[in-house]
Design an enzyme around this catalytic site. Structure first.
Site, PDB file in Angstrom:
ATOM      1  N   GLU A  29       0.871  -1.735  -1.511  1.00 31.04           N
ATOM      2  CA  GLU A  29      -0.465  -1.945  -2.097  1.00 31.04           C
ATOM      3  C   GLU A  29      -1.176  -0.613  -2.366  1.00 31.04           C
ATOM      4  O   GLU A  29      -1.785  -0.424  -3.425  1.00 31.04           O
ATOM      5  CB  GLU A  29      -1.330  -2.786  -1.164  1.00 31.04           C
ATOM      6  CG  GLU A  29      -0.933  -4.242  -1.093  1.00 31.04           C
ATOM      7  CD  GLU A  29      -1.982  -5.067  -0.385  1.00 31.04           C
ATOM      8  OE1 GLU A  29      -2.165  -6.230  -0.765  1.00 31.04           O
ATOM      9  OE2 GLU A  29      -2.627  -4.560   0.561  1.00 31.04           O
ATOM     10  N   LEU A  30      -1.111   0.298  -1.393  1.00 26.74           N
ATOM     11  CA  LEU A  30      -1.825   1.563  -1.588  1.00 26.74           C
ATOM     12  C   LEU A  30      -1.123   2.433  -2.633  1.00 26.74           C
ATOM     13  O   LEU A  30      -1.783   3.144  -3.402  1.00 26.74           O
ATOM     14  CB  LEU A  30      -2.017   2.291  -0.250  1.00 26.74           C
ATOM     15  CG  LEU A  30      -3.326   1.872   0.434  1.00 26.74           C
ATOM     16  CD1 LEU A  30      -3.357   0.425   0.837  1.00 26.74           C
ATOM     17  CD2 LEU A  30      -3.653   2.766   1.612  1.00 26.74           C
ATOM     18  N   VAL A  61       4.110  -3.843   3.435  1.00 27.64           N
ATOM     19  CA  VAL A  61       3.311  -4.435   2.354  1.00 27.64           C
ATOM     20  C   VAL A  61       2.124  -3.519   2.027  1.00 27.64           C
ATOM     21  O   VAL A  61       1.804  -3.268   0.854  1.00 27.64           O
ATOM     22  CB  VAL A  61       2.848  -5.861   2.728  1.00 27.64           C
ATOM     23  CG1 VAL A  61       1.959  -6.439   1.634  1.00 27.64           C
ATOM     24  CG2 VAL A  61       4.043  -6.771   2.986  1.00 27.64           C
ATOM     25  N   CYS A  62       1.473  -3.009   3.071  1.00 29.93           N
ATOM     26  CA  CYS A  62       0.320  -2.122   2.859  1.00 29.93           C
ATOM     27  C   CYS A  62       0.735  -0.866   2.081  1.00 29.93           C
ATOM     28  O   CYS A  62      -0.010  -0.395   1.213  1.00 29.93           O
ATOM     29  CB  CYS A  62      -0.292  -1.718   4.193  1.00 29.93           C
ATOM     30  SG  CYS A  62      -0.914  -3.112   5.145  1.00 29.93           S
ATOM     31  N   THR A  63       1.900  -0.345   2.380  1.00 27.18           N
ATOM     32  CA  THR A  63       2.347   0.860   1.672  1.00 27.18           C
ATOM     33  C   THR A  63       2.509   0.561   0.180  1.00 27.18           C
ATOM     34  O   THR A  63       2.109   1.365  -0.671  1.00 27.18           O
ATOM     35  CB  THR A  63       3.668   1.373   2.280  1.00 27.18           C
ATOM     36  OG1 THR A  63       3.492   1.525   3.687  1.00 27.18           O
ATOM     37  CG2 THR A  63       4.065   2.716   1.690  1.00 27.18           C
TER      38      THR A  63
END
Ligand code: BEZ
Length: 210
Positions: A48-49, A44-46
């Site tokens: 978002e960034l 998920v973080c990947t």
């Protein structure tokens, strides 16, 4: 104690993928989106960034800088960053804070023990040129945020500051605006075009930025 809207955003010195920064010096008189994510090398973080990197020109157009944070070490940030560009097509173009001692995360109350572990939740702080906190969002670790919504809030706050108006539900740039409750309809008619009184407390006006 948590940080509230209108509070001064605390300053800090931190190690980032662009080197050490003093937050206030780095930020200058820009708007800033300071946001945390739980961990590097996570799906998920990947996303978002990657999305944030793709929106860089939109943030630039709004005089807005972006600064990410996780408690992972700087070596992990440097190792993970190329994946973001590889998978989503835009190389990382904003710094990520490495906060292994939780100094910044605790200053901004980004660790919520009920969310499972000592990693940061998905916090967002929108900070204005005077270093005042103007918007906060807190999302759970499993839910990716909508960065178009963050840009929309930047637009809404910037037009509200410039013209002393408010913006309605689902407002988008260019849409009509709302006359705030503390402005009389008579005053609104002298300041704005096409003021329409639906109720004494609900007045629309043409977008003054158009
Ligand atoms: C993720 O970024 O994919 C993630 C991180 C922590 C918990 C759940 C998802």
């Amino acid at each position: 104690m948590g940080l509230h809207l209108g509070d001064a955003a605390p300053n800090f010195v931190a190690d980032t993928t662009d080197g050490e920064i003093d937050f206030y010096n780095w930020k200058g008189d820009s708007w800033t989106v300071l946001f945390s994510h739980p961990a590097d090398y996570t799906p998920v973080c990947t996303t978002e960034l990657g999305r944030t990197a793709a929106l860089k020109s939109g943030f630039d157009e709004r005089n807005t800088k972006v600064l990410a944070l996780s408690i992972d070490p700087i070596e992990d940030h440097h190792g993970w960053a190329p994946d973001i560009g590889e998978v989503f097509g835009t190389a990382l173009n904003f710094p990520i804070i490495a906060d292994p001692d939780h100094k910044v995360a605790e200053l901004y109350d980004m660790i919520h023990p009920g969310e499972g572990d000592t990693s940061t939740v998905r916090s967002v702080f929108l900070i204005d040129p005077a270093n005042k906190i103007r918007m906060t969002m807190t999302y759970p670790k499993s839910t990716g945020r909508n960065f178009d919504e963050i840009l929309r809030v930047v637009d809404a706050l910037q037009i509200a500051d410039q013209y002393e108006i408010a913006t309605p539900v689902d407002w988008q740039p260019g849409d009509r605006v709302i006359v705030p409750p503390d402005v009389s309809t008579e005053d609104a008619r002298s300041k704005f075009s096409n003021v329409e009184e639906i109720k004494p407390y609900l007045r629309w006006a043409d977008n003054p930025a158009k």
